[in-house]
Motif scaffolding. Structure first.
Motif, PDB file in Angstrom:
ATOM      1  N   ASP A 276      42.022  52.273  22.075  1.00 15.29           N
ATOM      2  CA  ASP A 276      42.130  52.884  23.498  1.00 15.29           C
ATOM      3  C   ASP A 276      41.599  53.665  24.306  1.00 15.29           C
ATOM      4  O   ASP A 276      41.504  54.923  23.525  1.00 15.29           O
ATOM      5  CB  ASP A 276      43.760  52.746  23.616  1.00 15.29           C
ATOM      6  N   LYS A 277      40.258  53.417  24.427  1.00 14.87           N
ATOM      7  CA  LYS A 277      39.641  54.615  25.942  1.00 14.87           C
ATOM      8  C   LYS A 277      40.947  55.472  26.725  1.00 14.87           C
ATOM      9  O   LYS A 277      40.325  56.906  27.156  1.00 14.87           O
ATOM     10  CB  LYS A 277      38.318  54.025  25.879  1.00 14.87           C
ATOM     11  N   PRO A 282      48.673  54.019  33.483  1.00 11.73           N
ATOM     12  CA  PRO A 282      49.563  53.965  34.257  1.00 11.73           C
ATOM     13  C   PRO A 282      50.332  52.268  34.256  1.00 11.73           C
ATOM     14  O   PRO A 282      49.193  51.190  33.884  1.00 11.73           O
ATOM     15  CB  PRO A 282      49.508  54.376  35.531  1.00 11.73           C
ATOM     16  N   ALA A 283      51.716  52.165  33.729  1.00 15.36           N
ATOM     17  CA  ALA A 283      52.425  50.686  33.919  1.00 15.36           C
ATOM     18  C   ALA A 283      51.935  49.924  35.147  1.00 15.36           C
ATOM     19  O   ALA A 283      51.546  50.195  36.313  1.00 15.36           O
ATOM     20  CB  ALA A 283      53.447  50.910  33.509  1.00 15.36           C
ATOM     21  N   GLY A 284      50.837  48.583  35.089  1.00 12.74           N
ATOM     22  CA  GLY A 284      50.917  47.487  35.140  1.00 12.74           C
ATOM     23  C   GLY A 284      49.261  47.752  35.683  1.00 12.74           C
ATOM     24  O   GLY A 284      49.304  46.663  36.770  1.00 12.74           O
ATOM     25  N   ASN A 285      48.916  48.603  35.667  1.00 13.35           N
ATOM     26  CA  ASN A 285      47.229  48.123  35.637  1.00 13.35           C
ATOM     27  C   ASN A 285      46.677  47.458  34.383  1.00 13.35           C
ATOM     28  O   ASN A 285      46.815  46.957  33.547  1.00 13.35           O
ATOM     29  CB  ASN A 285      46.643  49.647  34.864  1.00 13.35           C
ATOM     30  N   ARG A 292      40.578  51.059  29.810  1.00 17.43           N
ATOM     31  CA  ARG A 292      40.237  50.887  30.661  1.00 17.43           C
ATOM     32  C   ARG A 292      40.787  50.673  32.064  1.00 17.43           C
ATOM     33  O   ARG A 292      40.737  49.531  31.857  1.00 17.43           O
ATOM     34  CB  ARG A 292      38.973  51.274  30.433  1.00 17.43           C
ATOM     35  N   THR A 293      40.965  51.097  33.039  1.00 24.17           N
ATOM     36  CA  THR A 293      42.116  50.727  33.360  1.00 24.17           C
ATOM     37  C   THR A 293      40.992  49.856  34.792  1.00 24.17           C
ATOM     38  O   THR A 293      39.711  50.287  34.863  1.00 24.17           O
ATOM     39  CB  THR A 293      42.189  51.443  35.737  1.00 24.17           C
ATOM     40  N   ILE A 294      40.415  48.708  35.449  1.00 21.90           N
ATOM     41  CA  ILE A 294      39.635  48.134  36.098  1.00 21.90           C
ATOM     42  C   ILE A 294      39.646  48.309  37.763  1.00 21.90           C
ATOM     43  O   ILE A 294      41.251  47.816  37.554  1.00 21.90           O
ATOM     44  CB  ILE A 294      39.351  46.222  35.277  1.00 21.90           C
ATOM     45  N   VAL A 295      38.542  48.522  38.378  1.00 22.83           N
ATOM     46  CA  VAL A 295      39.183  49.713  39.328  1.00 22.83           C
ATOM     47  C   VAL A 295      38.240  47.868  40.338  1.00 22.83           C
ATOM     48  O   VAL A 295      37.338  47.354  40.291  1.00 22.83           O
ATOM     49  CB  VAL A 295      38.821  50.276  40.085  1.00 22.83           C
ATOM     50  N   PHE A 296      39.048  46.785  41.145  1.00 23.81           N
ATOM     51  CA  PHE A 296      39.133  45.929  41.645  1.00 23.81           C
ATOM     52  C   PHE A 296      38.076  46.476  42.681  1.00 23.81           C
ATOM     53  O   PHE A 296      39.096  46.957  44.130  1.00 23.81           O
ATOM     54  CB  PHE A 296      39.613  44.927  41.494  1.00 23.81           C
ATOM     55  N   PRO A 297      36.757  45.822  44.062  1.00 25.54           N
ATOM     56  CA  PRO A 297      36.378  46.038  45.001  1.00 25.54           C
ATOM     57  C   PRO A 297      37.970  45.860  45.701  1.00 25.54           C
ATOM     58  O   PRO A 297      38.103  44.438  45.950  1.00 25.54           O
ATOM     59  CB  PRO A 297      34.852  45.548  44.710  1.00 25.54           C
TER      60      PRO A 297
END
Length: 422
Positions: A276-277, A282-285, A292-297
């Motif tokens: 885990d990097k 946060p929960a639900g991400n 790593r959290t994926i940020v969707f456009p």
């Protein structure tokens, strides 16, 4: 007993032979390649139409004739092998009316040459089941199924038969054995003695002596003389093996610890803490393979075409032409390039390019000028990628004023080019 039942029982017994014997070499788990497993045997002896188990014979006085044989054997385990066996020779006998009050057959005697008797047999070494280290004598039993060809009368015959027997092997050297054996051959026919007579099928037996030669490297031991139980007993007392077992236990414990660490996932994102990097997601991400959290456009909604047309028409107010001409000034071309790029986002729509003038001058001349200017704008849009089938130009001159022509500002308002839907 029928052939099928006999074969089933025999091979079931063979199946329970020690499977551990496939391992070998100086250690039980050293691998079968450390042994010689192929053997070649030749033998000679006596063939007779009687078997020691007794039973009916059409001719009650047997002869004892010369027989011969050969085989090749594959040793699967120390206790179990498969051999392809060949027998040949002659079987003969005669009828004695003073012997056991048996009824007389069709002839006084018979003599049948056995051209071949080929069979596949399974052999079980009973001696290898005993805990004896260096045995020089082996007791075995064998049985199988075969085909034999012979000529009891004027016709050649091919019949099935079941060979059953046993014997003793004596170890002369590491690669040569003395083989003493006896085989009873039960024929699936009653014509070996050219006589169809009596309550049972014919049979013959073959007692023999021969030599057995191991094939392969002389540096290897013969698998059939290996006792797996003795080897296993020695290995269980071997200090080196004990050390290997303890080392293996340590490795297993270390591996279990590593597996336990891999299972840990503190933030519950589905990615092990080891990989885990982003440890505190946060929960639900939604995360990638590294945690790593994926940020969707964010999805940007496209404006309605009517709103875009209004924007283009506002921009087109800034398009400049040479006075009295349809030539677009260079500083206005960027406006048309931008509009053309945006039209590509609305491929389902077709557009009109409409040209207008004020009321100054000749009406016919004004209409011609408006048509040319509309055509120039349409061509500029095409040059920037808008399909020709989607653009049509029209000129209306001073016919449709948008503002009053009484003022300078109104006249400037009426000198325009606009986009409309077809």
């Amino acid at each position: 007993m029928k052939k099928s039942k006999f074969l089933t029982l025999f091979f079931a017994a063979a199946a329970v032979s020690p499977a551990i014997a496939q391992d070998g070499g100086s250690k039980v788990f050293g691998g079968a390649k450390q042994f010689r497993t192929w053997q070649l045997g030749i033998n000679a002896g006596v063939a007779t139409p009687f078997v020691f188990l007794g039973g009916h014979n059409d001719y009650n006085k047997p002869d004892y004739n010369f027989g011969y044989g050969a085989y090749i054997q594959k040793q699967i385990t120390p206790a179990f092998g498969l051999k392809l066996d060949y027998q040949g020779g002659k079987v003969s006998g005669s009828y004695d009316p003073d012997e056991n009050n048996q009824g007389k057959p069709a002839f006084n005697d018979f003599s049948t040459k056995i051209n071949y008797a080929a069979s596949l047999q399974a052999q079980i070494d009973l001696t290898s089941l005993l805990l004896k280290r260096d045995s020089k004598v082996a007791l075995y039993v064998q049985g199988g199924y075969g085909l034999t060809g012979y000529k009891p009368d004027g016709n050649k015959r091919t019949e099935q038969f079941i060979p059953v027997g046993g014997g003793l092997k004596f170890k002369l050297t590491e690669g040569i054995n003395l083989d003493l054996g006896y085989t009873m051959n039960f024929l699936d026919a009653d014509n070996l003695d050219r006589t169809w007579f009596g309550p049972s099928n014919d049979k013959w037996s073959y007692g023999y002596a021969g030599l057995n030669f191991a094939l392969g490297s002389k540096s290897k031991k013969n698998l059939d003389w290996v006792n797996p139980y003795a080897l296993m007993y020695d290995e269980l007392k071997d200090n080196e093996l004990r050390q290997e077992v303890e080392t293996l236990k340590s490795r297993v414990a270390a591996t279990e610890g590593d597996v336990s660490n891999i299972k840990k996932d503190a933030d519950g994102d589905g990615v092990s803490d080891v990989f885990d990097k982003e440890p505190n997601t946060p929960a639900g991400n939604v995360v990638d393979g590294a945690g790593r959290t994926i940020v969707f456009p964010k999805t940007v909604s496209k404006p309605k075409v009517e709103d875009k047309i209004a924007q283009w028409n506002a921009d087109f107010k800034n398009i400049l032409f040479d006075t009295g001409k349809a030539t677009i000034r260079p500083e206005s071309l960027s406006i048309l390039e931008k509009a053309a790029n945006e039209m590509a986002e609305y491929p389902q729509y077709k557009f009109y390019v409409d040209g207008y003038t004020d009321n100054v001058g000749n009406a016919k001349t004004n209409k011609t000028l408006s048509q040319k200017r509309a055509a120039a704008v349409a061509q500029a849009l095409k040059n920037n990628g808008v399909e020709a089938s989607r653009i049509k130009s029209r000129g209306f001159g001073s016919e449709k004023p948008k503002c009053s022509n009484k003022t300078t500002e109104g006249k400037q308002c009426n000198r325009r080019v606009e986009i409309k839907l077809q």
